[in-house]
Write a protein that holds these residues in place. Structure first.
Motif, PDB file in Angstrom:
ATOM      1  N   CYS A 191       0.844  -1.191   0.000  1.00  0.00           N
ATOM      2  CA  CYS A 191       0.000   0.000   0.000  1.00  0.00           C
ATOM      3  C   CYS A 191       0.884   1.248   0.000  1.00  0.00           C
ATOM      4  O   CYS A 191       1.914   1.284   0.668  1.00  0.00           O
ATOM      5  CB  CYS A 191      -0.865  -0.036   1.256  1.00  0.00           C
ATOM      6  N   SER A 192       0.492   2.282  -0.768  1.00  0.00           N
ATOM      7  CA  SER A 192       1.359   3.459  -0.832  1.00  0.00           C
ATOM      8  C   SER A 192       1.135   4.447   0.305  1.00  0.00           C
ATOM      9  O   SER A 192       1.919   5.371   0.470  1.00  0.00           O
ATOM     10  CB  SER A 192       1.245   4.150  -2.191  1.00  0.00           C
ATOM     11  N   CYS A 227      -3.645   5.204  -4.449  1.00  0.00           N
ATOM     12  CA  CYS A 227      -2.856   4.039  -4.063  1.00  0.00           C
ATOM     13  C   CYS A 227      -2.904   3.009  -5.191  1.00  0.00           C
ATOM     14  O   CYS A 227      -3.894   2.310  -5.344  1.00  0.00           O
ATOM     15  CB  CYS A 227      -3.384   3.433  -2.758  1.00  0.00           C
ATOM     16  N   CYS A 267      -4.562   0.805   2.978  1.00  0.00           N
ATOM     17  CA  CYS A 267      -5.548   1.877   3.020  1.00  0.00           C
ATOM     18  C   CYS A 267      -6.847   1.478   2.328  1.00  0.00           C
ATOM     19  O   CYS A 267      -7.914   1.986   2.651  1.00  0.00           O
ATOM     20  CB  CYS A 267      -4.986   3.156   2.378  1.00  0.00           C
ATOM     21  N   GLY A 268      -6.779   0.587   1.331  1.00  0.00           N
ATOM     22  CA  GLY A 268      -7.990   0.088   0.685  1.00  0.00           C
ATOM     23  C   GLY A 268      -8.634   1.053  -0.296  1.00  0.00           C
ATOM     24  O   GLY A 268      -9.771   0.852  -0.702  1.00  0.00           O
ATOM     25  N   CYS A 326      -3.660  -0.718  -3.775  1.00  0.00           N
ATOM     26  CA  CYS A 326      -5.022  -1.009  -3.323  1.00  0.00           C
ATOM     27  C   CYS A 326      -5.997  -0.895  -4.479  1.00  0.00           C
ATOM     28  O   CYS A 326      -6.974  -1.632  -4.549  1.00  0.00           O
ATOM     29  CB  CYS A 326      -5.411  -0.094  -2.159  1.00  0.00           C
TER      30      CYS A 326
HETATM   31 ZN   LIG Z   1      -3.411   1.490  -0.156  1.00  0.00          ZN
END
Ligand SMILES: [Zn+2]
Ligand SMILES: [Zn+2]
Ligand SMILES: [Zn+2]
Length: 458
Positions: A37-38, A81, A73-74, A84
């Motif tokens: 995840c970024s 991101c 983070c989704g 995600c």
């Molecule tokens: Zn993410």
């Protein structure tokens, strides 16, 4: 991939510091487990197990690098991101493909034989904009009449715009452009879509000589749709529309309609559906879909114009886009913040128009959606029985990850345990340094390349 040579010296120092720490491997493992995840959520906390023999702490972030645990983070947007959003697009693809090809996620393979159509519904024009679509290579060639608009501006544009030309989607004359109608379309688009689906049913019933009630007893229209912003800032819908039998078990429709007839009904419905809305000046505005309408039949056999794979991939791609390429970002904004965002004059006018419409009761609440240019609908939505849900796909993956995590930390698999209490505290979003971010993003790019290679090979 991030190349170290192109990074600022401070970032390079941060990378070296991170890589030199004794807990680097554990940190890298956390990055991998957060799916690269970024901008992961940083959590601090502990898990306590209460058993007959007393309470003990079985896990604490005190032992983790920087005393935090990284959780993905989704976010579904690629610009926020990549990792995600890649996962989200993959989930969307699973959902779409299951409903088009069957043989997975509880949908039988026989679904391939149901009439299925890929349809794109656009918005009508609200005034001429710079475009690549008029043919002849030129934007708005000389044939346009009259040559000057009421504001004295030329109605021509002889440029040949390249795909990344910032003028694309901007009005030829902003004063001629119907901004209130544009915003009204975005605001009411979900209702227009709803009416469209009702119209499809009515037309199919009429074609087969049935009443609406009779039709409902032998056929159901299932769909999944994704909203996408065109460059001019208006939403259009990409959808898969399928005919099923009435039950919940994906039976074929008990009526003879093929995909071509379904595509006909979709075109008729899209052309005829109307929604009359009140405008702040007291006038009525009639909303409709644009004349640019694309339908293609989808089939696993030789008769379909598109394969289920292509249709699913095409729609899933749009699920990760949003209004952020207009410079508005993904969060709610205020009018005061708008000048700081550096948006185009067109977007500026759209946002101000949406704000002004907010004074009128029909547009109550639109001010919360100005960052979406007045669109308040879901970016992806489906009828109840199209296929599985995103929640179910995520649940499967979560269960798999939890199992992996449990295997990893065997101490959590305490047979004795009667109660697990977790205490978590949010400490921040994103990585602690730009060096950490650079490390995570380059690992993410490598992982995506590997996954893509695996998908392509499959
Ligand atoms: Zn993410
Ligand atoms: Zn032009
Ligand atoms: Zn004008």
């Amino acid at each position: 991939m991030t190349r170290i040579a192109t990074l600022p010296p401070r970032t390079v120092d941060e990378i070296i510091t991170r890589a030199g720490r004794s807990d680097f491997d554990r940190w890298a493992e956390q990055v991998t487990r957060s799916g690269h995840c970024s901008r992961p959520v940083r959590l601090r906390g502990r898990v306590e197990h209460r058993s007959a023999s007393g309470r003990r702490v079985s896990y604490s972030t005190d032992g983790e690098p920087d005393r935090v645990l990284l959780i993905r983070c989704g976010n579904r947007r690629a610009a926020v991101c990549p990792s995600c959003s890649y996962e989200y697009a993959g989930d969307m693809w699973q959902l779409l493909y299951a409903g088009a090809a069957g043989g997975r996620k509880g949908v039988p393979e026989s679904i391939r034989l149901h009439p299925l159509v890929f349809a794109t519904l656009t918005a009508p024009g609200f005034g001429p904009v710079h475009t690549t679509r008029t043919g002849l290579g030129q934007c708005r060639p000389i044939r346009s009449t009259p040559r000057l608009c009421p504001h004295g501006r030329t109605t021509r544009c002889t440029a040949t715009h390249s795909g990344d030309d910032p003028r694309l989607g901007q009005p030829i004359c902003p004063d001629c452009y119907d901004y209130p109608a544009h915003i009204a379309f975005n605001w009411h688009a979900p209702e227009l879509w709803r009416r469209f689906t009702i119209a499809v049913r009515r037309i199919l019933a009429h074609q087969t000589g049935l009443t609406a009630v009779e039709f409902g007893r032998c056929c159901r229209v299932s769909f999944v749709k994704v909203a996408e912003f065109q460059r001019r800032g208006v939403v259009h819908f990409h959808s898969l529309i399928r005919l099923d039998g009435p039950g919940d078990d994906y039976q074929p429709p008990q009526i003879s309609i093929d995909a071509t007839a379904l595509a006909d009904a979709i075109r008729q419905a899209a052309a005829h559906v109307r929604l009359t809305v009140e405008m702040p000046d007291g006038s009525d505005l009639v909303l409709r879909f644009g004349e640019q309408l694309d339908t293609q039949t989808v089939n696993g056999g030789p008769t379909g114009e598109l394969t289920p794979e292509h249709a699913a991939r095409y729609i899933a791609k749009y699920a990760t886009k949003s209004a952020e390429h207009f410079g508005l970002g993904e969060r709610r904004i205020t009018l005061e913040a708008l000048p700081l965002l550096g948006v185009t004059d067109h977007v500026n006018r759209l946002v101000h128009t949406a704000w002004q419409l907010g004074e009128h009761p029909v547009y109550l609440g639109i001010r919360r959606w100005i960052h979406m240019i007045g669109f308040r609908g879901h970016f992806a939505s489906k009828s109840r029985r199209y296929s599985t849900t995103l929640g179910a796909i995520r649940g499967e993956r979560r269960a798999y990850r939890q199992q992996q995590a449990a295997e990893h930390a065997r101490e959590l698999l305490d047979e004795d345990t009667t109660l697990v209490i977790a205490h978590w505290e949010f400490t921040g979003l994103g990585y602690l340094t730009t060096g950490d971010t650079a490390l995570a993003l380059s690992a993410a790019a490598r992982a995506r390349e590997q996954r893509q290679a695996a998908r392509d090979a499959a």
